[in-house]
Design a protein around this motif. Structure first.
Motif, PDB file in Angstrom:
ATOM      1  N   ALA A   1       0.834  -1.203   0.000  1.00  0.00           N
ATOM      2  CA  ALA A   1       0.000   0.000   0.000  1.00  0.00           C
ATOM      3  C   ALA A   1       0.869   1.253   0.000  1.00  0.00           C
ATOM      4  O   ALA A   1       0.589   2.220  -0.722  1.00  0.00           O
ATOM      5  N   SER A   2       1.932   1.231   0.792  1.00  0.00           N
ATOM      6  CA  SER A   2       2.835   2.390   0.858  1.00  0.00           C
ATOM      7  C   SER A   2       3.531   2.620  -0.487  1.00  0.00           C
ATOM      8  O   SER A   2       3.600   3.749  -0.977  1.00  0.00           O
ATOM      9  N   VAL A   3       4.031   1.543  -1.087  1.00  0.00           N
ATOM     10  CA  VAL A   3       4.729   1.656  -2.375  1.00  0.00           C
ATOM     11  C   VAL A   3       3.769   2.117  -3.471  1.00  0.00           C
ATOM     12  O   VAL A   3       4.099   2.983  -4.280  1.00  0.00           O
ATOM     13  N   MET A   4       2.590   1.506  -3.498  1.00  0.00           N
ATOM     14  CA  MET A   4       1.608   1.887  -4.516  1.00  0.00           C
ATOM     15  C   MET A   4       1.229   3.362  -4.384  1.00  0.00           C
ATOM     16  O   MET A   4       1.099   4.058  -5.389  1.00  0.00           O
ATOM     17  N   HIS A   5       1.058   3.804  -3.154  1.00  0.00           N
ATOM     18  CA  HIS A   5       0.689   5.209  -2.955  1.00  0.00           C
ATOM     19  C   HIS A   5       1.777   6.139  -3.502  1.00  0.00           C
ATOM     20  O   HIS A   5       1.482   7.083  -4.249  1.00  0.00           O
ATOM     21  N   SER A   6       3.017   5.870  -3.141  1.00  0.00           N
ATOM     22  CA  SER A   6       4.107   6.741  -3.615  1.00  0.00           C
ATOM     23  C   SER A   6       4.292   6.604  -5.126  1.00  0.00           C
ATOM     24  O   SER A   6       4.598   7.578  -5.815  1.00  0.00           O
ATOM     25  N   THR A   7       4.097   5.405  -5.658  1.00  0.00           N
ATOM     26  CA  THR A   7       4.244   5.206  -7.093  1.00  0.00           C
ATOM     27  C   THR A   7       3.141   5.918  -7.856  1.00  0.00           C
ATOM     28  O   THR A   7       3.399   6.517  -8.908  1.00  0.00           O
ATOM     29  N   GLU A   8       1.925   5.846  -7.353  1.00  0.00           N
ATOM     30  CA  GLU A   8       0.828   6.535  -8.027  1.00  0.00           C
ATOM     31  C   GLU A   8       1.081   8.035  -8.084  1.00  0.00           C
ATOM     32  O   GLU A   8       0.800   8.672  -9.101  1.00  0.00           O
ATOM     33  N   ASP A   9       1.632   8.570  -7.007  1.00  0.00           N
ATOM     34  CA  ASP A   9       1.969  10.002  -7.023  1.00  0.00           C
ATOM     35  C   ASP A   9       3.021  10.286  -8.093  1.00  0.00           C
ATOM     36  O   ASP A   9       2.924  11.284  -8.821  1.00  0.00           O
ATOM     37  N   SER A  10       4.015   9.416  -8.181  1.00  0.00           N
ATOM     38  CA  SER A  10       5.065   9.607  -9.198  1.00  0.00           C
ATOM     39  C   SER A  10       4.486   9.486 -10.597  1.00  0.00           C
ATOM     40  O   SER A  10       4.818  10.264 -11.494  1.00  0.00           O
ATOM     41  N   ILE A  11       3.609   8.511 -10.803  1.00  0.00           N
ATOM     42  CA  ILE A  11       2.998   8.316 -12.122  1.00  0.00           C
ATOM     43  C   ILE A  11       2.167   9.538 -12.494  1.00  0.00           C
ATOM     44  O   ILE A  11       2.260  10.047 -13.613  1.00  0.00           O
ATOM     45  N   ARG A  12       1.372  10.008 -11.543  1.00  0.00           N
ATOM     46  CA  ARG A  12       0.574  11.212 -11.821  1.00  0.00           C
ATOM     47  C   ARG A  12       1.478  12.389 -12.173  1.00  0.00           C
ATOM     48  O   ARG A  12       1.189  13.155 -13.088  1.00  0.00           O
ATOM     49  N   SER A  13       2.556  12.514 -11.426  1.00  0.00           N
ATOM     50  CA  SER A  13       3.496  13.611 -11.682  1.00  0.00           C
ATOM     51  C   SER A  13       4.124  13.468 -13.071  1.00  0.00           C
ATOM     52  O   SER A  13       4.215  14.448 -13.819  1.00  0.00           O
ATOM     53  N   LEU A  14       4.556  12.252 -13.427  1.00  0.00           N
ATOM     54  CA  LEU A  14       5.157  12.031 -14.749  1.00  0.00           C
ATOM     55  C   LEU A  14       4.135  12.244 -15.856  1.00  0.00           C
ATOM     56  O   LEU A  14       4.459  12.823 -16.899  1.00  0.00           O
ATOM     57  N   GLU A  15       2.914  11.786 -15.656  1.00  0.00           N
ATOM     58  CA  GLU A  15       1.878  11.984 -16.675  1.00  0.00           C
ATOM     59  C   GLU A  15       1.552  13.464 -16.838  1.00  0.00           C
ATOM     60  O   GLU A  15       1.333  13.935 -17.953  1.00  0.00           O
ATOM     61  N   ALA A  16       1.554  14.193 -15.732  1.00  0.00           N
ATOM     62  CA  ALA A  16       1.303  15.632 -15.829  1.00  0.00           C
ATOM     63  C   ALA A  16       2.446  16.313 -16.594  1.00  0.00           C
ATOM     64  O   ALA A  16       2.206  17.183 -17.436  1.00  0.00           O
ATOM     65  N   ALA A  17       3.685  15.890 -16.302  1.00  0.00           N
ATOM     66  CA  ALA A  17       4.832  16.465 -17.013  1.00  0.00           C
ATOM     67  C   ALA A  17       4.777  16.111 -18.499  1.00  0.00           C
ATOM     68  O   ALA A  17       5.063  16.955 -19.359  1.00  0.00           O
ATOM     69  N   ALA A  18       4.389  14.873 -18.812  1.00  0.00           N
ATOM     70  CA  ALA A  18       4.280  14.459 -20.212  1.00  0.00           C
ATOM     71  C   ALA A  18       3.184  15.246 -20.925  1.00  0.00           C
ATOM     72  O   ALA A  18       3.362  15.695 -22.061  1.00  0.00           O
ATOM     73  N   SER A  19       2.071  15.429 -20.247  1.00  0.00           N
ATOM     74  CA  SER A  19       0.969  16.190 -20.830  1.00  0.00           C
ATOM     75  C   SER A  19       1.397  17.636 -21.092  1.00  0.00           C
ATOM     76  O   SER A  19       1.098  18.211 -22.150  1.00  0.00           O
ATOM     77  N   LYS A  20       2.119  18.210 -20.150  1.00  0.00           N
ATOM     78  CA  LYS A  20       2.597  19.584 -20.317  1.00  0.00           C
ATOM     79  C   LYS A  20       3.570  19.662 -21.494  1.00  0.00           C
ATOM     80  O   LYS A  20       3.503  20.596 -22.305  1.00  0.00           O
ATOM     81  N   ALA A  21       4.462  18.679 -21.589  1.00  0.00           N
ATOM     82  CA  ALA A  21       5.432  18.668 -22.689  1.00  0.00           C
ATOM     83  C   ALA A  21       4.714  18.545 -24.033  1.00  0.00           C
ATOM     84  O   ALA A  21       5.084  19.207 -25.010  1.00  0.00           O
ATOM     85  N   GLU A  22       3.676  17.706 -24.103  1.00  0.00           N
ATOM     86  CA  GLU A  22       2.913  17.579 -25.338  1.00  0.00           C
ATOM     87  C   GLU A  22       2.211  18.884 -25.689  1.00  0.00           C
ATOM     88  O   GLU A  22       2.165  19.289 -26.852  1.00  0.00           O
ATOM     89  N   SER A  23       1.685  19.546 -24.671  1.00  0.00           N
ATOM     90  CA  SER A  23       1.008  20.821 -24.894  1.00  0.00           C
ATOM     91  C   SER A  23       1.995  21.868 -25.420  1.00  0.00           C
ATOM     92  O   SER A  23       1.698  22.608 -26.355  1.00  0.00           O
ATOM     93  N   GLU A  24       3.174  21.906 -24.812  1.00  0.00           N
ATOM     94  CA  GLU A  24       4.197  22.855 -25.257  1.00  0.00           C
ATOM     95  C   GLU A  24       4.647  22.528 -26.683  1.00  0.00           C
ATOM     96  O   GLU A  24       4.891  23.430 -27.483  1.00  0.00           O
ATOM     97  N   ALA A  25       4.741  21.233 -26.991  1.00  0.00           N
ATOM     98  CA  ALA A  25       5.133  20.838 -28.345  1.00  0.00           C
ATOM     99  C   ALA A  25       4.088  21.310 -29.352  1.00  0.00           C
ATOM    100  O   ALA A  25       4.432  21.830 -30.420  1.00  0.00           O
ATOM    101  N   ALA A  26       2.813  21.142 -29.011  1.00  0.00           N
ATOM    102  CA  ALA A  26       1.745  21.594 -29.903  1.00  0.00           C
ATOM    103  C   ALA A  26       1.803  23.112 -30.081  1.00  0.00           C
ATOM    104  O   ALA A  26       1.630  23.625 -31.198  1.00  0.00           O
ATOM    105  N   GLU A  27       2.073  23.822 -28.997  1.00  0.00           N
ATOM    106  CA  GLU A  27       2.171  25.287 -29.071  1.00  0.00           C
ATOM    107  C   GLU A  27       3.339  25.698 -29.968  1.00  0.00           C
ATOM    108  O   GLU A  27       3.219  26.599 -30.793  1.00  0.00           O
ATOM    109  N   ARG A  28       4.457  25.010 -29.831  1.00  0.00           N
ATOM    110  CA  ARG A  28       5.624  25.335 -30.658  1.00  0.00           C
ATOM    111  C   ARG A  28       5.364  25.012 -32.131  1.00  0.00           C
ATOM    112  O   ARG A  28       5.831  25.729 -33.018  1.00  0.00           O
TER     113      ARG A  28
END
Length: 123
Positions: free
Chosen positions: A65-92
């Motif tokens: 449970a502890s590992v999954m919780h921390s991993t889910e936070d990391s995944i959400r963070s990475l997905e948010a960063a990926a989404s932002k990068a895709e958005s910036e790529a589209a803007e460029r």
């Protein structure tokens, strides 16, 4: 004097066109880098998901449970960063498209100016 001014204007259009094309190229390169970064971040997210799944199988419920919780936070963070990068790529890409349109317009204007310079004036 008018011909000299027209040639100077044509030169300015040529420089503006070249600068716009350089800006487009730079924006396109940055968009490609951002897209690659987004793919890499998504890949890292997939690796983290796989790792979390393996840890869950081997670990006790509390540890899992502890590992999954921390991993889910990391995944959400990475997905948010990926989404932002895709958005910036589209803007460029949009900026690159706009820069190309400006460059083409400047090129057309320059060609028109050069044609007017080449036509002998009626005296």
């Amino acid at each position: 004097a008018g011909v000299h001014a027209s040639k100077a204007l044509a030169g300015r259009f040529a420089r503006a066109s070249a600068e716009a094309l350089e800006a487009r190229s730079s924006d396109a390169e940055q968009a490609a880098k951002l897209e690659e970064s987004a793919r890499s971040l998504r890949g890292q997210g997939a690796v983290l998901k796989q790792s979390a799944s393996e840890v869950t199988v081997r670990a006790a419920r509390h540890a899992a449970a502890s590992v999954m919780h921390s991993t889910e936070d990391s995944i959400r963070s990475l997905e948010a960063a990926a989404s932002k990068a895709e958005s910036e790529a589209a803007e460029r890409r949009e900026r690159a498209k706009a820069a190309l349109a400006l460059a083409l317009k400047a090129q057309q204007q320059m060609a028109s100016s050069v044609q007017r310079l080449e036509v002998p004036e009626a005296v």
